[in-house]
Scaffold this motif. Structure first.
Motif, PDB file in Angstrom:
ATOM      1  N   LEU A 198       0.833  -1.204   0.000  1.00  0.00           N
ATOM      2  CA  LEU A 198       0.000   0.000   0.000  1.00  0.00           C
ATOM      3  C   LEU A 198       0.876   1.265   0.000  1.00  0.00           C
ATOM      4  N   ALA A 199       1.890   1.284   0.876  1.00  0.00           N
ATOM      5  CA  ALA A 199       2.703   2.499   1.016  1.00  0.00           C
ATOM      6  C   ALA A 199       3.536   2.770  -0.245  1.00  0.00           C
ATOM      7  N   PHE A 200       4.033   1.741  -0.890  1.00  0.00           N
ATOM      8  CA  PHE A 200       4.779   1.949  -2.142  1.00  0.00           C
ATOM      9  C   PHE A 200       3.880   2.598  -3.191  1.00  0.00           C
ATOM     10  N   LEU A 201       2.650   2.096  -3.283  1.00  0.00           N
ATOM     11  CA  LEU A 201       1.737   2.640  -4.296  1.00  0.00           C
ATOM     12  C   LEU A 201       1.330   4.072  -3.939  1.00  0.00           C
ATOM     13  N   VAL A 202       1.102   4.330  -2.668  1.00  0.00           N
ATOM     14  CA  VAL A 202       0.718   5.683  -2.247  1.00  0.00           C
ATOM     15  C   VAL A 202       1.876   6.656  -2.490  1.00  0.00           C
ATOM     16  N   LYS A 203       3.102   6.233  -2.155  1.00  0.00           N
ATOM     17  CA  LYS A 203       4.264   7.108  -2.390  1.00  0.00           C
ATOM     18  C   LYS A 203       4.453   7.363  -3.887  1.00  0.00           C
ATOM     19  N   HIS A 204       4.281   6.319  -4.685  1.00  0.00           N
ATOM     20  CA  HIS A 204       4.436   6.469  -6.133  1.00  0.00           C
ATOM     21  C   HIS A 204       3.374   7.412  -6.691  1.00  0.00           C
ATOM     22  N   TRP A 205       2.144   7.210  -6.239  1.00  0.00           N
ATOM     23  CA  TRP A 205       1.037   8.099  -6.654  1.00  0.00           C
ATOM     24  C   TRP A 205       1.365   9.548  -6.271  1.00  0.00           C
ATOM     25  N   ALA A 206       1.861   9.749  -5.032  1.00  0.00           N
ATOM     26  CA  ALA A 206       2.119  11.110  -4.548  1.00  0.00           C
ATOM     27  C   ALA A 206       3.217  11.779  -5.374  1.00  0.00           C
ATOM     28  N   LYS A 207       4.235  11.021  -5.752  1.00  0.00           N
ATOM     29  CA  LYS A 207       5.309  11.600  -6.570  1.00  0.00           C
ATOM     30  C   LYS A 207       4.796  11.925  -7.974  1.00  0.00           C
ATOM     31  N   VAL A 227      -3.385   2.402 -14.553  1.00  0.00           N
ATOM     32  CA  VAL A 227      -2.639   3.376 -15.346  1.00  0.00           C
ATOM     33  C   VAL A 227      -3.096   4.798 -15.005  1.00  0.00           C
ATOM     34  N   THR A 228      -4.400   5.024 -15.059  1.00  0.00           N
ATOM     35  CA  THR A 228      -4.936   6.378 -14.868  1.00  0.00           C
ATOM     36  C   THR A 228      -4.553   6.973 -13.506  1.00  0.00           C
ATOM     37  N   LEU A 229      -4.594   6.124 -12.486  1.00  0.00           N
ATOM     38  CA  LEU A 229      -4.313   6.607 -11.136  1.00  0.00           C
ATOM     39  C   LEU A 229      -2.951   7.289 -11.056  1.00  0.00           C
ATOM     40  N   PHE A 230      -1.965   6.732 -11.785  1.00  0.00           N
ATOM     41  CA  PHE A 230      -0.587   7.201 -11.651  1.00  0.00           C
ATOM     42  C   PHE A 230      -0.142   8.108 -12.795  1.00  0.00           C
TER      43      PHE A 230
END
Ligand code: GTP
Ligand code: MG
Length: 337
Positions: free
Chosen positions: A157-166, A329-332
């Motif tokens: 979860l945290a990897f995806l959230v950090k990636h999304w935030a960047k 895809v869209t999320l990021f």
């Protein structure tokens, strides 16, 4: 009438878990990355020990807390006797030593809350922050690493959230959004509050680890191998959790009233913390309590404008996961502001 926060996630949400897991795997640092990082630490150790033979080098932040991606910087803490010299003086001297040893873009930032020397490594291109005697960072690095060993869904979860935030440009503290560290604490607190719980509250359990940082006890239960099955009763998938995370921050969280606290594994009121009004530069519009420096709000830099940006991004993320045909895809998708 159904309110927005009562909405349930789409019935086919689980079908996106494999795609999200593949993305998580691709974000994990490679062997090559890890060995370059080790080389950097070795050459740094050499430079430092010439001037300060008794200094000890600790890695902190995401290169040591297991939340690091291949884009993460390298955070280093030097533990040393500073005698009569102030931290600022030591940092200025350190900057000179590093310049003489051909590190690039060396800069002493002595006015920050945590003063550092920032530089980049000519070999790997990694950017590196060095602080002095910051034992809080050593303690919170171990805390995050220990939480990550309890249930693998936290790291995912945290990897995806950090990636999304960047990708969405909301991981920039100098512009009033949130640090990676703040996002990881948000993920931990979120998993502490699932029903059934996915993570325990380690600081509320028997203290088996204690570190004294500037007179503050940083203590918690660190025998995490005994907690391997803690979250087993909860069967939520990664996609479901990611959606619920964004949905919580978009529609559920009471920004006016609540502070999230990993330390107590719950929320507490701003009132209780005396975080109801702006004090100096701390606005307390979105409140995330540091687990050990409890007077420290990791959301302190969020202002009226950036809280709006953050909430719009949380809403966008929740609705992409809810309605989009290709959410992985869209999320990021990159957004540069
Ligand atoms: P990435 O470098 O983005 O992968 O994440 P990171 O976990 O290393 O976070 P970051 O570089 O933002 O912060 C480094 C570490 O500094 C954190 O992991 C904490 O241990 C420590 N830290 C303590 N207080 C703060 C704070 O107020 N802001 C930030 N950014 N870091 C803090
Ligand atoms: Mg870092």
């Amino acid at each position: 009438r159904t309110r927005r926060w009562q909405v349930e996630c789409r019935p086919d949400i689980d079908s996106f878990t494999p795609g999200l897991l593949a993305l998580y795997e691709s974000l994990k640092p490679s062997e090559e990355h890890n060995s370059k990082q080790k080389q950097l630490v070795d050459s740094l150790t050499k430079s430092v020990s010439k001037e300060w033979p008794n200094a000890q080098l600790h890695l902190y932040g995401s290169c040591a807390n297991s939340f690091g991606t291949s884009h993460s910087d390298v955070d280093v803490c030097l533990e040393m006797e500073t005698d009569t010299e102030s931290t600022a003086e030591v940092l200025l001297k350190l900057a000179d030593v590093l310049r003489a040893d051909n590190f690039n873009n060396v800069e002493a930032i002595t006015s920050a809350r945590v003063p550092i020397v920032r530089m980049s490594d000519p070999g790997s291109g990694f950017s590196c922050d060095i602080c002095i005697n910051n034992l809080f960072a050593v303690a919170n690095t171990k805390l995050l690493k220990d939480y990550a060993q309890i249930d693998q869904r936290l790291l995912q979860l945290a990897f995806l959230v950090k990636h999304w935030a960047k990708q969405r440009s909301v991981n920039e503290t100098y512009r009033g959004t949130l640090s990676s560290y703040a996002y990881v604490l948000m993920c931990i607190n979120f998993l502490q509050l699932r029903e059934p719980k996915i993570l325990p509250c380690l600081q509320a359990m028997e203290h088996t680890y204690t570190l004294n940082a500037d007179g503050t006890e940083c203590a918690y239960f660190d025998k995490v191998h005994e907690l391997q099955d803690f979250g087993a009763e909860n069967k939520e998938s990664l996609a479901e959790l990611l959606w619920a995370f964004f949905h919580y921050w978009a529609f559920h969280h009471d920004y006016r009233r609540d502070v999230i606290s990993v330390r107590i594994g719950n929320k507490i009121s701003k009132q209780e913390k005396n975080w109801t009004t702006r004090v100096g530069n701390d606005r307390h519009l979105m409140c995330i309590e540091d687990p050990f420096e409890t007077g420290h709000d990791l959301g302190r830099g969020v202002d009226r404008q950036t809280i709006r940006i953050l909430r719009e991004e949380f809403e966008r993320a929740a609705s992409v996961l809810q309605y989009d045909d290709d959410p992985c895809v869209t999320l990021f998708e990159r957004y540069d502001c």
